[in-house]
Design a protein around this motif. Sequence first.
Motif, PDB file in Angstrom:
ATOM      1  N   LEU A  24       1.042  -1.406  -0.304  1.00 51.36           N
ATOM      2  CA  LEU A  24       0.212  -0.090   0.341  1.00 51.36           C
ATOM      3  C   LEU A  24       1.042   1.144  -0.231  1.00 51.36           C
ATOM      4  CD1 LEU A  24      -2.955   0.439  -0.132  1.00 51.36           C
ATOM      5  CD2 LEU A  24      -2.674   1.028   2.868  1.00 51.36           C
ATOM      6  N   SER A 184      -4.835  -1.585  -5.684  1.00 55.60           N
ATOM      7  CA  SER A 184      -5.992  -2.565  -4.472  1.00 55.60           C
ATOM      8  C   SER A 184      -5.657  -3.891  -4.507  1.00 55.60           C
ATOM      9  CB  SER A 184      -7.186  -1.910  -4.600  1.00 55.60           C
ATOM     10  OG  SER A 184      -7.458  -1.307  -6.290  1.00 55.60           O
ATOM     11  N   MET A 190      -6.783  -1.687   0.310  1.00 54.37           N
ATOM     12  CA  MET A 190      -7.285  -0.240  -0.589  1.00 54.37           C
ATOM     13  C   MET A 190      -6.884   0.059   0.677  1.00 54.37           C
ATOM     14  SD  MET A 190     -10.628   0.498  -2.824  1.00 54.37           S
ATOM     15  CE  MET A 190     -11.885  -0.260  -1.270  1.00 54.37           C
ATOM     16  N   GLN A 245      -5.808   4.787  -6.156  1.00 52.90           N
ATOM     17  CA  GLN A 245      -5.515   5.223  -5.041  1.00 52.90           C
ATOM     18  C   GLN A 245      -5.147   6.486  -5.481  1.00 52.90           C
ATOM     19  OE1 GLN A 245      -3.193   3.808  -1.691  1.00 52.90           O
ATOM     20  NE2 GLN A 245      -5.481   3.182  -2.610  1.00 52.90           N
TER      21      GLN A 245
END
Length: 457
Positions: A24, A184, A190, A245
């Motif tokens: 992430l 993601s 996410m 994102q």
Amino acid sequence: MRPTAGLAKLSGATMMAAALLFPLEVRAQASNNGLSNLFGGIFSGPNAGPSQPAQGTDGPKPWSGEDGASGHPLMTAAAIRQAAANFDACVQSMWPDAARRGVTQENFQRFTTGLSPDLRIMDLMDSQPEFTKSIWDYLDILVNDNRLAKGKEVLAKYKAQFDATEKAYGVDRYIIASIWGIESNYSTQMGDRSVLQSTATLACIGRRQAYFKDEFLSALEILNRGDLRPEQLRGSWAGAFGPTQFMPTAFKRFAVDGDGDGRRDVVDNPTDLIASTANNLKKDGWQAGQTWGFEVAVPQGFNYMLADRAKAMTIAQWEKLGVVRANRQPFPHPAEKAYLLAPAGAAGPGFLMLQNYRVIMKYNPAEAYALAIGHFADRLRGGQPFVQPWPRQERELSRTERLELQQLLAQRGFYKGTPDGQFGGQTREALRNFQASIGAPADGFASSDMLERLRGR
């Protein structure tokens, strides 16, 4: 999406790599620690660090209480504690700026009441991993059969939305689907941090306060306008949210209401998500109907000093130098300009990169990321894996070894920067010049052999 003031948006791209890489946080982290930390020099973008902390049954890990590895005065434990004690006052001091952006006082109080700093973010911002992943390991993790299968399902499920978006924006559906998948894992990873809490923390504490103040105020604008609800505005520690994102400021610039319902919902509305991601790429210069680049075979004895983003030539000129497509097919447009990328040096495959690759680099300023996006898109389209092998026998240097390599280059007069163990363009250029001085291919690849040569053994 795009980096601002040297800060790239942390992507969940790598989240896929979950615990293996840097879940992430690739774009926004790109500002914080150095993407090159993770992959030992294949990145040319600013910076990035590890990422989302592991969370167990007892909740998020607490702040370590230690000084940050960057050595920045605002990242000392004492400075962090002092700023945290002033957090409430800092947040309230931003009300006049929020008001100038149209945020109502009622909503400002509603969204900021009860906010507390998430100090664990200070560790994530300054983390410097000792070991890195090679570009081939990175690609193996991100471009895999499971993700390809899911991507094809997504393309089929939302065919109407992709059709409309391609017609309106001229952006390749496979690139959008690739970004969605790599950022993601198609909306399954996410991040679960409050974007408001994360950006407020970073706006008031640590070394990037001015940047994150803009992100925090932009997050307030999103909520004030009603595009998203607070529970939707969740993502990475640096504030990136949604399946592709977006940072809050990028949302303001690029998000569109694709279905005309009055909201720009890039989290749960696929129509808005696909259109907004396409709008981002289009505004960054995407060329409709063009690809991102080509895998190429580079001849023996090639002058790798030409492998530089600043040294673009027409494809016809590269052909005259002996560069050909790896699959031996002709180039479709010999007059197009491209630059040569050799991410694994002379022992690995080469790539001629076109304008659309540069656009992907604006989305995330990391060569490996942009290569993964382009390649994954080609695979979704039905293309084959890369033709040429990677030098898998090579091992990645540890951070200690990368620091030593920079120090040795500096001692020999090749490196002018401050050795920090993070490889970027300056280190690559210094290594190229050293390689040229000893008659080795000047490919800028930081191998263990080059470290040994610098040691003089």
